[in-house]
Each structure stands twice: as structure tokens, then as C-alpha cells.
Design a protein around this motif. Structure first.
Motif, PDB file in Angstrom:
ATOM      1  N   MET A   1       0.829  -1.203   0.000  1.00 15.41           N
ATOM      2  CA  MET A   1       0.000   0.000   0.000  1.00 15.41           C
ATOM      3  C   MET A   1       0.864   1.254   0.000  1.00 15.41           C
ATOM      4  O   MET A   1       1.997   1.255   0.477  1.00 15.41           O
ATOM      5  N   LEU A   2       0.332   2.327  -0.517  1.00 16.30           N
ATOM      6  CA  LEU A   2       1.050   3.593  -0.569  1.00 16.30           C
ATOM      7  C   LEU A   2       0.451   4.563   0.442  1.00 16.30           C
ATOM      8  O   LEU A   2      -0.751   4.544   0.669  1.00 16.30           O
ATOM      9  N   SER A   3       1.307   5.401   1.024  1.00 14.81           N
ATOM     10  CA  SER A   3       0.792   6.435   1.929  1.00 14.81           C
ATOM     11  C   SER A   3       0.817   7.786   1.238  1.00 14.81           C
ATOM     12  O   SER A   3       1.618   8.023   0.330  1.00 14.81           O
ATOM     13  N   TRP A   4      -0.046   8.683   1.693  1.00 16.27           N
ATOM     14  CA  TRP A   4      -0.198  10.021   1.124  1.00 16.27           C
ATOM     15  C   TRP A   4       1.144  10.741   0.990  1.00 16.27           C
ATOM     16  O   TRP A   4       1.431  11.374  -0.010  1.00 16.27           O
ATOM     17  N   ASN A   5       1.988  10.615   2.040  1.00  8.77           N
ATOM     18  CA  ASN A   5       3.247  11.360   2.030  1.00  8.77           C
ATOM     19  C   ASN A   5       4.417  10.595   1.430  1.00  8.77           C
ATOM     20  O   ASN A   5       5.532  11.106   1.380  1.00  8.77           O
ATOM     21  N   ASP A   6       4.192   9.356   0.987  1.00  9.72           N
ATOM     22  CA  ASP A   6       5.276   8.592   0.365  1.00  9.72           C
ATOM     23  C   ASP A   6       5.792   9.305  -0.875  1.00  9.72           C
ATOM     24  O   ASP A   6       5.052  10.010  -1.549  1.00  9.72           O
ATOM     25  N   SER A   7       7.060   9.054  -1.148  1.00  9.92           N
ATOM     26  CA  SER A   7       7.619   9.582  -2.388  1.00  9.92           C
ATOM     27  C   SER A   7       7.028   8.802  -3.564  1.00  9.92           C
ATOM     28  O   SER A   7       6.669   7.637  -3.439  1.00  9.92           O
ATOM     29  N   VAL A   8       6.963   9.454  -4.720  1.00  4.31           N
ATOM     30  CA  VAL A   8       6.433   8.762  -5.894  1.00  4.31           C
ATOM     31  C   VAL A   8       7.298   7.565  -6.285  1.00  4.31           C
ATOM     32  O   VAL A   8       6.844   6.672  -6.998  1.00  4.31           O
ATOM     33  N   SER A   9       8.540   7.555  -5.790  1.00  2.00           N
ATOM     34  CA  SER A   9       9.411   6.434  -6.138  1.00  2.00           C
ATOM     35  C   SER A   9       8.932   5.135  -5.485  1.00  2.00           C
ATOM     36  O   SER A   9       9.394   4.053  -5.830  1.00  2.00           O
ATOM     37  N   ALA A  10       7.995   5.259  -4.559  1.00  2.00           N
ATOM     38  CA  ALA A  10       7.479   4.058  -3.895  1.00  2.00           C
ATOM     39  C   ALA A  10       6.415   3.323  -4.718  1.00  2.00           C
ATOM     40  O   ALA A  10       6.013   2.217  -4.376  1.00  2.00           O
ATOM     41  N   ILE A  11       5.964   3.937  -5.801  1.00  2.00           N
ATOM     42  CA  ILE A  11       4.918   3.276  -6.589  1.00  2.00           C
ATOM     43  C   ILE A  11       5.507   2.062  -7.307  1.00  2.00           C
ATOM     44  O   ILE A  11       6.468   2.201  -8.054  1.00  2.00           O
ATOM     45  N   PRO A  12       4.938   0.874  -7.046  1.00  3.36           N
ATOM     46  CA  PRO A  12       5.512  -0.335  -7.649  1.00  3.36           C
ATOM     47  C   PRO A  12       5.089  -0.513  -9.112  1.00  3.36           C
ATOM     48  O   PRO A  12       4.068   0.026  -9.537  1.00  3.36           O
ATOM     49  N   ASP A  13       5.887  -1.238  -9.844  1.00  2.00           N
ATOM     50  CA  ASP A  13       5.533  -1.735 -11.181  1.00  2.00           C
ATOM     51  C   ASP A  13       5.129  -0.672 -12.188  1.00  2.00           C
ATOM     52  O   ASP A  13       4.152  -0.840 -12.917  1.00  2.00           O
ATOM     53  N   LEU A  14       5.855   0.434 -12.244  1.00  2.00           N
ATOM     54  CA  LEU A  14       5.526   1.423 -13.272  1.00  2.00           C
ATOM     55  C   LEU A  14       6.187   1.033 -14.586  1.00  2.00           C
ATOM     56  O   LEU A  14       7.328   0.586 -14.596  1.00  2.00           O
ATOM     57  N   ASN A  15       5.473   1.225 -15.679  1.00  2.25           N
ATOM     58  CA  ASN A  15       6.138   1.017 -16.966  1.00  2.25           C
ATOM     59  C   ASN A  15       6.868   2.298 -17.364  1.00  2.25           C
ATOM     60  O   ASN A  15       6.746   3.338 -16.697  1.00  2.25           O
TER      61      ASN A  15
ATOM     62  N   LYS B   1       7.478  11.978 -13.818  1.00  6.04           N
ATOM     63  CA  LYS B   1       8.520  12.982 -13.854  1.00  6.04           C
ATOM     64  C   LYS B   1       7.988  14.285 -14.453  1.00  6.04           C
ATOM     65  O   LYS B   1       8.197  15.371 -13.924  1.00  6.04           O
ATOM     66  N   LYS B   2       7.288  14.145 -15.556  1.00  7.60           N
ATOM     67  CA  LYS B   2       6.757  15.309 -16.292  1.00  7.60           C
ATOM     68  C   LYS B   2       5.816  16.161 -15.440  1.00  7.60           C
ATOM     69  O   LYS B   2       5.854  17.387 -15.495  1.00  7.60           O
ATOM     70  N   VAL B   3       4.967  15.523 -14.658  1.00  8.77           N
ATOM     71  CA  VAL B   3       4.000  16.300 -13.878  1.00  8.77           C
ATOM     72  C   VAL B   3       4.611  16.859 -12.597  1.00  8.77           C
ATOM     73  O   VAL B   3       3.954  17.559 -11.837  1.00  8.77           O
ATOM     74  N   GLU B   4       5.884  16.546 -12.374  1.00 12.68           N
ATOM     75  CA  GLU B   4       6.632  17.096 -11.242  1.00 12.68           C
ATOM     76  C   GLU B   4       6.005  16.823  -9.889  1.00 12.68           C
ATOM     77  O   GLU B   4       5.990  17.676  -9.014  1.00 12.68           O
ATOM     78  N   ALA B   5       5.478  15.620  -9.738  1.00 10.86           N
ATOM     79  CA  ALA B   5       4.925  15.235  -8.443  1.00 10.86           C
ATOM     80  C   ALA B   5       6.038  14.638  -7.596  1.00 10.86           C
ATOM     81  O   ALA B   5       6.803  13.814  -8.076  1.00 10.86           O
ATOM     82  N   LYS B   6       6.121  15.087  -6.340  1.00  6.71           N
ATOM     83  CA  LYS B   6       7.125  14.516  -5.449  1.00  6.71           C
ATOM     84  C   LYS B   6       6.522  13.389  -4.620  1.00  6.71           C
ATOM     85  O   LYS B   6       7.130  12.361  -4.408  1.00  6.71           O
ATOM     86  N   THR B   7       5.307  13.613  -4.158  1.00  7.72           N
ATOM     87  CA  THR B   7       4.686  12.619  -3.282  1.00  7.72           C
ATOM     88  C   THR B   7       3.410  12.054  -3.912  1.00  7.72           C
ATOM     89  O   THR B   7       2.896  12.589  -4.893  1.00  7.72           O
ATOM     90  N   ILE B   8       2.924  11.004  -3.294  1.00  9.52           N
ATOM     91  CA  ILE B   8       1.661  10.407  -3.732  1.00  9.52           C
ATOM     92  C   ILE B   8       0.547  11.461  -3.661  1.00  9.52           C
ATOM     93  O   ILE B   8      -0.297  11.558  -4.547  1.00  9.52           O
TER      94      ILE B   8
ATOM     95  N   VAL C   1     -10.315  13.029 -17.811  1.00  7.79           N
ATOM     96  CA  VAL C   1      -9.457  13.665 -18.802  1.00  7.79           C
ATOM     97  C   VAL C   1      -8.558  14.635 -18.042  1.00  7.79           C
ATOM     98  O   VAL C   1      -9.039  15.598 -17.446  1.00  7.79           O
ATOM     99  N   TYR C   2      -7.256  14.356 -18.039  1.00  7.68           N
ATOM    100  CA  TYR C   2      -6.315  15.146 -17.234  1.00  7.68           C
ATOM    101  C   TYR C   2      -5.710  16.289 -18.040  1.00  7.68           C
ATOM    102  O   TYR C   2      -5.591  16.192 -19.262  1.00  7.68           O
ATOM    103  N   PRO C   3      -5.309  17.344 -17.342  1.00 11.19           N
ATOM    104  CA  PRO C   3      -4.514  18.353 -18.044  1.00 11.19           C
ATOM    105  C   PRO C   3      -3.167  17.714 -18.344  1.00 11.19           C
ATOM    106  O   PRO C   3      -2.549  17.134 -17.443  1.00 11.19           O
ATOM    107  N   LEU C   4      -2.729  17.743 -19.564  1.00 14.19           N
ATOM    108  CA  LEU C   4      -1.514  17.009 -19.915  1.00 14.19           C
ATOM    109  C   LEU C   4      -0.324  17.929 -20.123  1.00 14.19           C
ATOM    110  O   LEU C   4      -0.476  19.057 -20.533  1.00 14.19           O
TER     111      LEU C   4
END
Ligand code: ADP
Ligand code: MG
Length: 692
Positions: free
Chosen positions: A1-15, A23-30, A149-152
Motif C-alpha cells: 500500500m502507498l501512503s499520502w506522504n510517500d515519495s512517488v518512487s514508492a509506486i511499484p511496477d511502473l512502466n 517525472k513530467k507532472v513534477e509530483a514529489k509525493t503520492i 481527462v487530465y490536463p496534460l
């Protein structure tokens, strides 16, 4: 499971594509990631069978690609893709321009959704042109058939974002909720965790909306709490006392070139009363465009100077600051010889003892520091560090730039001696009271409802297609009578942020066509300040007949001889904004005209008809509010602190509920000591709105 304050690097199995997206959306945390909210949703739960797809109305089809090929375009650089698609009920031709890659994406046999409009062309039969397409797999991602539909940014694909967000929303652990359960339950809102899941993996549009409302509520609540804290700070700080001089007031009024209307007098008198107190004034002056707010501001500033202090007025644009300098100087010097300074990035000057002097930035700064002055400038320059140390009044004009408004409402301009100047906010946007109270706290409101006498109602008409000729005809005729015309062009697309392209092309077209022989000027955001001023001044002085412009002339500009406002692509503007633009004309005793020109049809046109029927800004604002998502006063395009991401100005009930909850919270826990999470959010909000 992921926590709100976890770094995005904690997300498993990204392609690879998802990693790039993160990286593009510049998110640091979940949490950063989940706070990227969809702009809208596509609803694939309602598809139309191909066989019964109507002509001319937008539909979504669920089809299989039967064949696809590239065909030579009629012009060289254009690539055309033609495809045939089918479902059980029939088949349909589809055509795309300039999307050569589709040949590789849409192989025969692939199942897709198509969203677009079916046309009928004698040569090709029923055909869909440039539809948006989605792979059928969106179904599996969005669990239902509602796709966010996200802002891209850049090369990130919608599909990548969708999968990424849905998976993160699913994996996120219980999100710590800063809002007490009792408040949440009373407002019938989901938990934060459920809200983010609903937003990113909705099962229906209603589900997504429930999620959005929760986040919007939080935005309103924390904003209200921050306002409460600001108000408390303002009230305890105290304000400089401005004494009222009745004989000076009489002198000021009698020196004016016109008689003040009752509403103007009432607004001024209420403010004089406020400023005599030690509690800083927080007053909103609402008045439709052309109702005469500037003279009220000038009256207050003159009185403040008279009683020994400084006063400043801030405008959102340079052009407007200059016009204010002109008017304020005209109004004030009739009664008093106050030193007056204009302060914009391109122009700093001083009028003192009958002479005019240009200043360098440092000279302007030094002079302001001496105090005992009336200063007129742009928000950017005058705000905070250039404030004279003895400023007793700050006037902020055209608050409908809400990025700025929110920031100012939350921040306190303090003088070196700790006192807080009185504040008068002026706006031409008739803000419904509930919204005004939410945005500014418990401020006092003055309204100018009447227009200066002798004014005629502006006559407005919606003109479709070739009916534009009526507008050109009117322009030619008005110019023959010594009057002038504005022609406003919308932005063509996102890449043309400054509207350079549309305005430039339109000016050219008009000069060689319908308005041949007239003196046409061009104004857009990419011109240098000097060029902008040059063009604007030529128009003001009558060296130009027609000004083709983007919306840079939107606010406040006063050209009494301008009697025609023609707006191209009017369907692209909100009603309130159109009303603002229209307010550039009708500023004299001459009959003025507004033409709303469009090639669109359908509901967006019905909307424009409201402007044909009424000149009452309040009615128009209400109408704008009723039609959701439009004329959003909380709009985020403007620079500055953006506080409302999920909230909309049409969320009136939610807003009122949040206001009540904030009041309850503060009554039982004024410093939010027992709600530390909430306090942290509120403090952060106030800090980020203080800085630029
Ligand atoms: P806005 O409220 O849109 O800022 P302005 O302050 O620019 O309007 O006023 C519009 C015009 O009306 C100005 O030319 C101003 O001098 C004029 N005006 C203001 N008050 C009166 C009045 N009481 N009688 C006649 N003209 C007025
Ligand atoms: Mg104005």
C-alpha cells in the motif's frame, strides 16, 4: 500500500511511459500526484449505435476499425487518414487530418471509442471528421465507462495518466483526514480516501462529482479559516485614523466636472466613517462598468492626503494605471495640490507643484519612502515593498482578477509601525453576496447601482456568419460621425496564449476588406509596453478609428468617443467577461452598440442572447453562475496564488456550508489547537499567499 506522504518512487511496477509521466507532472509525493485533478470526464457509458447516429450532434460510438489508409491531401503538407469503422448496426467513414501516426495505432480489428459529430457529405456519405478516439481498454482502467481527462504536459498520453492515477488511487492507504468526522458527516461528504478514489476511478459521473465536492469543500473551509485568522490579525493590529474634513469634502465635490450620484456619495461617506476608526476598513465597492467608481476612490484618497497621510491605488494593468493617474489627478487637483505619482514597470512619473517629472525606479522608491503622497500603480509594483510608510488607504481596482483578490484577502499589508492601512476593493464584477463573503471574509459592501445620468443603454446584437456585415456597416457609419470602434479577437488555441495570431490576421483582413480606408490599430499581449501604450494613446487621441485587440483592453479603459464594441468568436467568452468588454463603450452621451459575432450555433448562442436582453451586470452574473463551469469567478488562469482547484463559483451551497463549519470550528477552537492538521494547512495557505 502507498501512503499520502510517500515519495512517488514508492509506486511499484511502473512502466516506462508511466515513469516519464510521473517525472513530467513534477509530483514529489503520492499526495501531489492525486491532487492532479481531471479537467473533465468522458462518459463512455452512453454510446450510440452507428446505424442510428444522428447527423450534426456530438455522439460517442463504440466501433471496430474495418480498414484504414493514408490518402494524398489536396495541399502538400496535409496528410489525410481515411478509415471505415463498424458495429453490429452499420458502418461509417471517418477522416482525420494531420495525424499520420494513426495508421500505426488503429490497425484493422482494433476496438475503439470515437467521439465526434457525424456529417453528411454528398460525395462521401455519412462521415465523422477528426473525432477523438479512445482505446476500448479505458473501460478496464476506469472500472466503469467514465474516463477522467487530465490536463496534460508535453508528451504524456491521456491513457498513461489514466492508468497511473487509477492505480495509485487504488493502492493508496487511508488518507489522514484533517477535517473532523462530525463536520464531514453533517455536510454529507465522503472521506478523503473515497473522494480521491471517486475522482480518479469513478464508476459514474455522479460518483466523480461527489469526490470533487469533497475536495472543493476542503478548499472553501481552509480558505475561510485562513480569512478568519487574517481578520483577527487585521483587527488587533489597528489602523491609522483618517479625520474627516467637511469643508474639504464640499470643496472636492464642487470642483468636480459633474454632480456625484447618491450611490457614489453613500459609498464615500460610509468609507469616511470607517476610516475614522482604529479598526482597518475592509470594504468592497461594487459597481457595474462605467458606474463611476474611480471618482469615489479619488475622493477617499484626497481626504486621506488632506488629513496628513499617503494613499495608493493599484490597478491590474499598465494602461489602466495610467488612466487612473489621469482621472485621479483631474479629480484631486481641483481641490488640493497633492503630489501624485504614477508607477508602472514602463512609466514612472511624478506631478508635484505644477510640474511633471520622469523618475527612475530608485527615485520613485525614495520618494515613496518620504510619504505624504498619492500613488497610482500596478499591483505588481505597488504591492508591499513600495507601499509608503504612512499609507493610510490602499485601493485595489478590478478585483475580478481573482488570483490577485484571493492573495490580497489573505494577506495583510502592514506599515513599518505595525498599523494596517484601510482597504477599499473595487470591482465591476457583480459578485453574488455569498461568494463575496466567502472570498473576502466579513467585509462591508457598497454598491453603485445607478449609472451616471444621460447615458443611453448599449444596444447589443448577436450576429451569425455573414450578418457580421451589419457590424462593419455600423463601424463605418460611426467613424464617419467621429466615433471609434473596438474589435476584440479571442485566442485561437492554447499555443497562441497572447492572441497575437488571431488579432493580427483579423486586422489584416479588415484593412483590406470590410474596413478598407479606416485607420486601424492593433493591440496584443506580445507588443512591448511602449508599443502598447503608443497604440492605445493613438486610439484615445483619435489618431486611430478602429482598435483590433485581444482582451488586453478588458478592464477599465475609458474612451468616451468609442461607440462600437465588436467581439469576434463571442461564444468563447463567459457572459460576465463579455459584459466587461461591452463596458468599454457607452461611456458618453452617444448611443453605443455591441456586436457579438460568432460562427457557432446551438446552446452557446442562446447564452449570448442574454446580453441582447439586459445591460444589468447582476442579472448577467447570476446567469453565468447558473450555467456551470462558465464565467468561473474562481478561475485559475490568472497568476498568483491559486487556492481553488476543485471548487467552482457555482458551488454556492457548499460554500455556505463550509463557511458555517469554519465559524463553528473557530468558535470552539479559535487557534485550531485541537485541530493541528487543519491548522498546518491554514498556515501554509496564508504563507503561500503572502509571497508572490
Ligand atoms: P468604472 O466604475 O467602470 O471604473 P469610471 O470610474 O471609469 O467607471 O467612470 C466612467 C465615466 O463616468 C468616467 O468618464 C467618469 O468621469 C464618469 N463619471 C463618474 N461619475 C459620474 C457622475 N456622477 N456623473 C457623470 N459622469 C460621471
Ligand atoms: Mg474602473
Amino acid at each position: 500500500m502507498l501512503s499520502w506522504n510517500d515519495s512517488v518512487s514508492a509506486i511499484p511496477d511502473l512502466n516506462a511511459a508511466q515513469k516519464r509521466a510521473v517525472k513530467k507532472v513534477e509530483a514529489k509525493t503520492i499526495g501531489d500526484l492525486l491532487n492532479i485533478l481531471p479537467r473533465r470526464y468522458d462518459d463512455y457509458s452512453h454510446t450510440t449505435p452507428v446505424g442510428s447516429a444522428p447527423i450534426g450532434r456530438p455522439v460517442t460510438l463504440r466501433v471496430e476499425v474495418e480498414s484504414i489508409k493514408k490518402v494524398p491531401g489536396f495541399r502538400r503538407r496535409v496528410t489525410i487518414i481515411r478509415a471505415k469503422v463498424k458495429d453490429d448496426t452499420g458502418s461509417l467513414n471517418v477522416i482525420w487530418f494531420n495525424q499520420p501516426w494513426l495508421i500505426d495505432e488503429l490497425k484493422p480489428g482494433r476496438d475503439i471509442f470515437l467521439s465526434g459529430t457525424v456529417n453528411f457529405r454528398p460525395k462521401f456519405g455519412r462521415q465523422m471528421g477528426n473525432p477523438i478516439w479512445e482505446p476500448l481498454e479505458v473501460m478496464t482502467v476506469a472500472t466503469g465507462a467514465v474516463a477522467p481527462v487530465y490536463p496534460l504536459t508535453g508528451s504524456v498520453a491521456q491513457k498513461t495518466m489514466r492508468e497511473l492515477m487509477a492505480s495509485v488511487a487504488e493502492q493508496v492507504d487511508e488518507i489522514p483526514d484533517p477535517i473532523p468526522d462530525s463536520i464531514r458527516e453533517r455536510a454529507k461528504l465522503p472521506s478523503l480516501t473515497d473522494a480521491y478514489r471517486a475522482i480518479h476511478r469513478p464508476t459514474s459521473l455522479d460518483h466523480a462529482e461527489a469526490g470533487r465536492r469533497r475536495i472543493a469543500f476542503d478548499e472553501f473551509l481552509t480558505y475561510r479559516l485562513a480569512l478568519g485568522a487574517t481578520r483577527k490579525e487585521v483587527n488587533t493590529a489597528g489602523a491609522p485614523r483618517v479625520s474627516f474634513d467637511e469643508s474639504f469634502a464640499k470643496k472636492f465635490v464642487s470642483a468636480l466636472p459633474f454632480t456625484l450620484m447618491d450611490d457614489q456619495k453613500r459609498a464615500a461617506w460610509a468609507s469616511f466613517k470607517d476610516m475614522e476608526k482604529r479598526v482597518p476598513m475592509r470594504r468592497l465597492l461594487q459597481g457595474d462598468v462605467g458606474s463611476g467608481k474611480t471618482v469615489v476612490a479619488a475622493f477617499l484618497m484626497a481626504m486621506v492626503y488632506r488629513s496628513g497621510h499617503s494613499a495608493v491605488i493599484m490597478a491590474p494593468t499598465e494602461i489602466l494605471a495610467k488612466q487612473h493617474a489621469e482621472s485621479v489627478r483631474r479629480f484631486v487637483t481641483g481641490a488640493d495640490h497633492a503630489p501624485i505619482m504614477l508607477l508602472t514597470s514602463g512609466d514612472k512619473r511624478m506631478w508635484e507643484e505644477g510640474s511633471e517629472k520622469k523618475l527612475k525606479l530608485q527615485e520613485a522608491r525614495d520618494r515613496l519612502r518620504e510619504g505624504r503622497i498619492i500613488a497610482i500603480g500596478t499591483h505588481a509594483l505597488l504591492y508591499r515593498d513600495m507601499l509608503p510608510p504612512d499609507a493610510a488607504l490602499v485601493v485595489v481596482d478590478e478585483q475580478h482578477r481573482f488570483g490577485v483578490a484571493q492573495r490580497e484577502a489573505l494577506s495583510v499589508a502592514r506599515r513599518p509601525d505595525g498599523l494596517v492601512p484601510h482597504l477599499l476593493s473595487m470591482t465591476a464584477t457583480p459578485i453574488p453576496r455569498s461568494l463575496a463573503l466567502t472570498l473576502y471574509g466579513d467585509l462591508d459592501i457598497s454598491i453603485i447601482r445607478t449609472k451616471p445620468t444621460g447615458r443611453l443603454e448599449i444596444k447589443s446584437s448577436v450576429l451569425i456568419g455573414e450578418h457580421r456585415e451589419r457590424a462593419y456597416e455600423a463601424i463605418r457609419s460611426e467613424v464617419r460621425h467621429g466615433h471609434r470602434a473596438f474589435i476584440i479577437c479571442p485566442l485561437i488555441d492554447e499555443s497562441d496564449k497572447l492572441g497575437v495570431k488571431s488579432a493580427t490576421e483579423e486586422a489584416k483582413r479588415l484593412a483590406s476588406g470590410p474596413l478598407k480606408g479606416l485607420r486601424i490599430g492593433l493591440l496584443h499581449g506580445r507588443l512591448s509596453t511602449a508599443d502598447k501604450d503608443g497604440v492605445m494613446n493613438s486610439f484615445v487621441e483619435g489618431l486611430l478609428d478602429v482598435l483590433v485587440s485581444t482582451t488586453v483592453v478588458e478592464v477599465g479603459v475609458d474612451v468616451p468617443e468609442a461607440t462600437v464594441m465588436a467581439i469576434e468568436g463571442a461564444e468563447r467568452f463567459g457572459l460576465a467577461q463579455l459584459h466587461q468588454l461591452r463596458g468599454r463603450v457607452g461611456r458618453s452621451v452617444h448611443q453605443s452598440y455591441c456586436y457579438l459575432m460568432s460562427d457557432a450555433d446551438g446552446p452557446s448562442l442562446d447564452r449570448l442572447k442574454v446580453l441582447e436582453q439586459t445591460n444589468d451586470g447582476f442579472v448577467i452574473a447570476e446567469e453565468d453562475l447558473k450555467r456551470r463551469g462558465e464565467g468561473n469567478l474562481l478561475g485559475t488562469q490568472q497568476s498568483g496564488a491559486i487556492i481553488f482547484h476543485a471548487a467552482r463559483s457555482s458551488d454556492i451551497e457548499l460554500m455556505m456550508a463550509a463557511k458555517e463549519s469554519a465559524e463553528d470550528l473557530l468558535a470552539s477552537d479559535p487557534d485550531l489547537n485541537i485541530h493541528p492538521d487543519l491548522r498546518q494547512i491554514v498556515e501554509h495557505l496564508r504563507e503561500t499567499s503572502h509571497g508572490e
